[in-house]
Design an enzyme around this catalytic site. Structure first.
Site, PDB file in Angstrom:
ATOM      1  N   ASP A 191      65.752  -6.478  -6.649  1.00  0.00           N
ATOM      2  CA  ASP A 191      66.312  -5.323  -5.972  1.00  0.00           C
ATOM      3  C   ASP A 191      67.000  -5.853  -4.720  1.00  0.00           C
ATOM      4  OD1 ASP A 191      66.674  -2.575  -5.437  1.00  0.00           O
ATOM      5  OD2 ASP A 191      65.100  -2.710  -3.923  1.00  0.00           O
ATOM      6  N   CYS A 211       1.131   3.345   3.188  1.00  0.00           N
ATOM      7  CA  CYS A 211       1.970   2.897   4.299  1.00  0.00           C
ATOM      8  C   CYS A 211       3.380   3.454   4.184  1.00  0.00           C
ATOM      9  CB  CYS A 211       2.062   1.379   4.322  1.00  0.00           C
ATOM     10  SG  CYS A 211       0.468   0.615   4.371  1.00  0.00           S
ATOM     11  N   CYS A 245       0.839  -1.188   0.000  1.00  0.00           N
ATOM     12  CA  CYS A 245       0.000   0.000   0.000  1.00  0.00           C
ATOM     13  C   CYS A 245       0.876   1.241   0.000  1.00  0.00           C
ATOM     14  CB  CYS A 245      -0.972  -0.006   1.176  1.00  0.00           C
ATOM     15  SG  CYS A 245      -0.265   0.446   2.741  1.00  0.00           S
TER      16      CYS A 245
END
Lengths: 125, 878
Positions: B560, B144, B141
């Site tokens: 590295d 609501c 609804c």
């Protein structure tokens, strides 16, 4: 050679030409993305057995907002991938899922489901 | 105690009051119904306030803490405070700069939270407002909607709420300090609606649910088709079935008509996906597996139906139906899809494992109250209590307490890491010994774990370059198969044996059914998904399918030195005492460490830590003096001590004797020696060095065994570099390389025709990582999403490089197997289906077998990809 045989051969030839034309050579409808107020190019795509629209034209350098809605439960289409832009999204059935990115390169880029059964094309101009 | 009715002013006893109301923290008692009604119309009018200031000093003020963020708090906090105090009804506003929280005391009747929040925003700050979507079941609804919205808005702490009837969802902005999700749910329930049990936003759970649903749907479709198939199959070959064999032709014809009717629902229920899919793709001028199955089964059904309805139009003996093909093929292919779905579920287990690391709830302290909240509700700035044995829920910084935390799940560091106030903690790690409180700095999708998950998922969905081949092929595949089916029919019809029509039709249907574009399409993504997931399980985050594919072909790995081969942090390595020394090595170290404790030099830290590791107690230091470029001098326990380099010793005229020789050999080993003199006499040498990680040598040896050349690159001097290289077994050293030249050196190696991987730390080495064919960054802690790298090793060890290459090789092999299998299957299957073997062996494939082959070829691909789940890297086995 009987008439029916000749008819079958001619029919086969015609079908072959038709298949090739239909899937490969006929021009495809393109959908140009609409630019919204926010400046993004928006397209809503429905996923059901394929992407509708499946050929989307967008401009380069402007954000693209694609809203996918999947209307099937077949697991094939549960993901959509844009491998060239490293974008992907899970498409839960019935939910709108928005993918947003800015195409930074021009050209034709495919998008597809995970295993490539459903395909579409993003044309960046 | 007597009080006044607020409406009529009558004096009443609260115990005998007609009614009672609570409003804005005040309690009111009433003498009669009419007074209550009057009050209810406008309760605000009856709240007692001071007429002049609008501020009621009698009333206790409401106190709220708001987390604020945005502008730097230090400079702008006064501005923020005064902006709030300027609001009518605000008593006190104070910013706590450390916690990033704003504490406001206000009169709830004069000013509401929304206005406070707006005032904060107007000064350029953001308030930590939570936003949540709550599903509401059966919301129908429209009126609501308003009720629920109002109810939510009137819930304490809610700033805004909107309900969308279309999506059946409420969107609520609320202050998590004031409201919790369960209170919001309660507000929805007061209107008789059921909030959907806080829908899990976890996409994995959703996907799993969807898969389970889809599996059930497919299995239902399969069972229906399978049950129909059985009788249809029996009547399709009446001559072979004992009882049916004896039935009259008339009865069998009726059975066929019934078959036609019962296979229709098989087509349109069990086979619905094929037909809708085929139609949809046809509209897009494309074709896929659905097209083939729909065409094959559709043609079989149509032919059969025409054959039994108008047997006269067909040549003698060709009017037999084959409804069995329709039912059985659909049953098999649907079964194949169901099995494939099941297997796919296993492929994504890696992500599930990662997500499983996460804590479900957090013990958050808000307004001095401890509360258990679902992890989704934790906000940045929240203070969270973690007890021993609990998981750290999100990323943050410790504000109170200390503990040891097991971070092995994310960093691979097997020993628990000790954490004290100010240290960073990572979500999903396990608190071992002590209790602590920490302030959340990253929540939700920003946590390290969430970023890892996102990275892995993105990579799993990316594409390996090899997949482009499969893509190109499958773009042409289906139409080509359709054309082949047409010509199969034409050839069988013109040149085949009698009954030509039946042979032509059966073979062309078989061609349509046996071709399996799915296996091609699945070959790469499934293996990629398992392989990248497997990498993640071992702490290797592979960013894309491309990185994975390239890593397979690597033949050179450049490492590295600092931070990659070595720990990147100096450590005490040697303590040497001179012949005439009056102290032993521990005493020497103790004296040196006592002095260095005062110093701020990075090498000093290493000496102090070395002394602490030997459990030496440090002494008090007097007259400390740093001599720039030379070293330090001080007085410890009554002795004058000098620590420094050769220059310092020469300046102070200290005779070094054999120590000078020792220091040279230490330097040759890549160490940094420091001389120590006590009361003007040389006492010894303390050497520190950036030490090699325990497992570097082992990992490098394995790489070399795998046929990969290992090269070391460093900005350090050649002597130190070579000393380290000798230790780990590297022969090719690029030393004294300026940081900006690292990328160029990688390029030179590539020019030698090598596929080069660079392993570095992601920040200093970013250009080199980007230049390399594959850049591997070593990232630890919350710093996992390193942009420049193709692969991130979150476990910091060089073993990760080995595992990464192993994962890549295993995955790529698996992909080749899959692709090869799929290509071979189709290139053999289709010609056999066309009848290529018929002229030689009289062998013809039944469409039923074709259906089974097609269904299981894609299951096989997924199954083969799942074999990768058993992948074990060389190192974890030990």
């Amino acid at each position: 050679m009987t008439t029916s045989q000749i008819i079958v051969i001619l029919g086969g030839l015609a079908l072959t030409i038709f298949i090739a034309w239909y899937f490969w050579f006929a021009p495809k409808a393109q959908t140009r993305a609409a630019v919204s107020e926010s400046g993004a190019q928006e397209v809503a795509v429905t996923v059901k057995g394929g992407y509708t629209p499946d050929v989307i034209v967008v401009q380069k350098g402007r954000p693209v907002r694609l809203t996918f809605t999947r209307h099937e439960s077949s697991a094939c289409s549960e993901k959509v991938l844009f491998p060239d832009f490293n974008q992907n999204a899970l498409l839960p059935e019935g939910e709108q899922v928005t993918l947003e990115f800015t195409p930074d390169k021009a050209g034709e880029f495919g998008f597809q489901c995970q295993m490539g059964m459903l395909r579409g094309k993003l044309i960046v101009e | 105690m007597k009080i006044h009715d607020p409406v009529c002013g009558m004096e009443i006893d609260p115990k005998n009051a007609f009614a009672k109301r609570e409003h804005m923290g005040q309690t009111f008692y009433f003498c009669s119904q009419s007074c209550v009604d009057q009050f209810d119309k406008n309760p605000h009018n009856y709240v007692t306030t001071s007429a002049t200031t609008g501020f009621n000093p009698e009333r206790t003020l409401t106190r709220i803490e708001l987390p604020v963020s945005g502008a730097p708090l230090k400079e702008h906090s006064t501005h923020l405070e005064s902006a709030l105090r300027a609001l009518e009804g605000v008593g006190e506003a104070k910013v706590n700069r450390n916690s990033g929280r704003l504490e406001v005391q206000y009169d709830a009747q004069k000013v509401d939270v929304t206005r406070l929040v707006n005032a904060v925003k107007s000064t350029g700050f953001q308030v930590g407002v939570a936003n949540v979507k709550i599903g509401i079941e059966n919301l129908r609804c429209a009126s609501c909607v308003k009720f629920i919205e109002d109810e939510l808005k009137s819930t304490q702490g809610v700033l805004n709420a909107t309900v969308n009837i279309g999506t059946q969802e409420a969107t609520v902005d609320y202050l998590p300090q004031k409201a919790t999700l369960s209170q919001l749910n309660a507000a929805i329930e007061t209107w008789g609606y059921k909030p959907r049990p806080a829908t899990s936003d976890e996409p994995m759970d959703k996907q799993e649910e969807a898969h389970a649903r889809e599996y059930r749907r497919l299995m239902n479709m399969f069972w229906f088709a399978a049950i129909v198939s059985l009788p249809v199959l029996l009547f399709a070959y009446p001559q072979y079935v004992p009882v049916i064999r004896d039935l009259s032709m008339e009865t069998i014809r009726w059975a066929w008509i019934i078959s036609a009717v019962v296979t229709l629902p098989v087509l349109f229920y069990s086979g619905q996906d094929f037909f809708t899919g085929a139609w949809a793709s046809l509209k897009h001028r494309s074709a896929n597996m659905n097209t083939l199955i729909a065409l094959g089964t559709g043609a079989a059904w149509l032919y059969s139906s025409v054959a039994i309805l108008f047997p006269a139009i067909f040549p003698e003996g060709t009017s037999e139906p084959f409804y069995d093909v329709v039912a059985v093929v659909i049953a098999l292919v649907v079964l194949g899809q169901a099995l494939e779905l099941r297997a796919k579920g296993q492929s994504s287990s890696a992500i599930k494992k990662l997500l499983g690391l996460q804590a479900k709830t957090a013990r958050v302290i808000r307004d001095g109250q401890e509360m258990d909240l679902p992890i989704e509700e934790v906000l940045v700035g929240d203070v969270i209590q973690v007890r021993p044995g609990e998981k750290v829920p999100v990323d943050g910084v410790i504000v109170e307490g200390s503990s040891a935390v097991d971070e092995s799940m994310l960093t691979g560091e097997s020993l628990p890491v000790s954490k004290k106030k100010g240290d960073e903690v990572i979500g999903a790690t396990l608190n071992k010994t002590g209790a602590f409180k920490f302030r959340a700095t990253k929540v939700g999708k920003d946590t390290a774990l969430a970023q890892i998950v996102k990275m892995v998922q993105d990579a799993q969905n990316s594409k390996a370059p090899i997949a482009r081949l499969a893509d190109t092929v499958s773009g042409y595949f289906v139409p080509v198969v359709m054309i082949l089916a047409v010509w199969t029919f034409v050839i069988w019809f013109n040149f085949g044996p009698q009954p030509q029509l039946v042979y032509g039709l059966v073979t062309s249907v078989t061609v349509l059914i046996i071709a399996c574009p799915c296996a091609l399409g699945l070959a790469t993504p499934m293996s990629l998904m398992v392989g990248i997931g497997k990498g993640a399980e071992h702490g290797i985050l592979i960013r894309s399918g491309e990185a994975l594919q390239t890593a397979r072909a690597l033949n050179t790995v450049v490492l590295d030195k600092t931070g990659t081969i070595t720990k990147g942090k100096p450590e005490l390595t040697d303590v040497v005492t001179s012949d005439q020394s009056t102290v032993n090595s521990n005493q020497l170290l103790k004296l040196a460490a006592s002095v260095e404790k005062v110093s701020e030099h990075p090498l000093a830290q290493a000496i102090v830590e070395g002394a602490q590791a030997r459990k030496l107690e440090l002494a008090e230091v007097k007259n400390f003096d740093a001599i720039p470029g030379h070293g330090v001098s001080a007085n410890v326990e009554g002795q004058n001590i000098l620590i420094g380099n050769l220059k310092l010793m020469n300046r102070e005229n200290i005779v070094l004797g054999e120590l000078e020789e020792k220091s040279k050999s230490l330097a040759d080993d890549g160490k940094t020696p420091m001389f120590i003199a006590l009361d003007g006499k040389a006492a010894g040498i303390i050497a520190v060095a950036d030490t090699v990680k325990e497992d570097s040598a082992e990992a490098i040896a394995v790489l070399q065994k795998m046929g990969i050349e290992v090269v070391m690159i460093t900005g350090d001097n050649r002597r130190t570099a070579e000393a380290i290289a000798r230790k780990v077994g590297v022969t090719r050293v690029l030393a004294e390389v300026l940081p900006e030249d690292k990328a160029n050196n990688i390029h030179l190696l590539q020019a030698e025709g090598k596929k080069v991987a660079m392993v570095g730390d992601g920040i200093n080495d970013a250009p080199a990582l980007a230049q390399a064919d594959v850049g591997l960054a070593i990232g630890t802690g919350t710093d996992v999403a390193i942009e420049a790298s193709d692969i991130t090793l979150i476990k910091g060890s060089l073993k990760g490089v080995v595992t990464a290459i192993e994962v890549s090789r295993a995955t790529m092999t698996n992909i080749y197997q899959n692709l090869f299998g799929a290509f071979i299957y189709n290139t053999l299957g289709v010609p056999v289906a066309m009848g290529a073997l018929f002229p030689f062996f009289g062998l013809l494939l039944s469409p039923l077998i074709a259906g089974a082959a097609m269904a299981f070829s894609s299951v096989t691909v997924v199954g083969n990809a799942n074999r990768l789940r058993g992948f074990k890297p060389k190192f974890s086995a030990r």
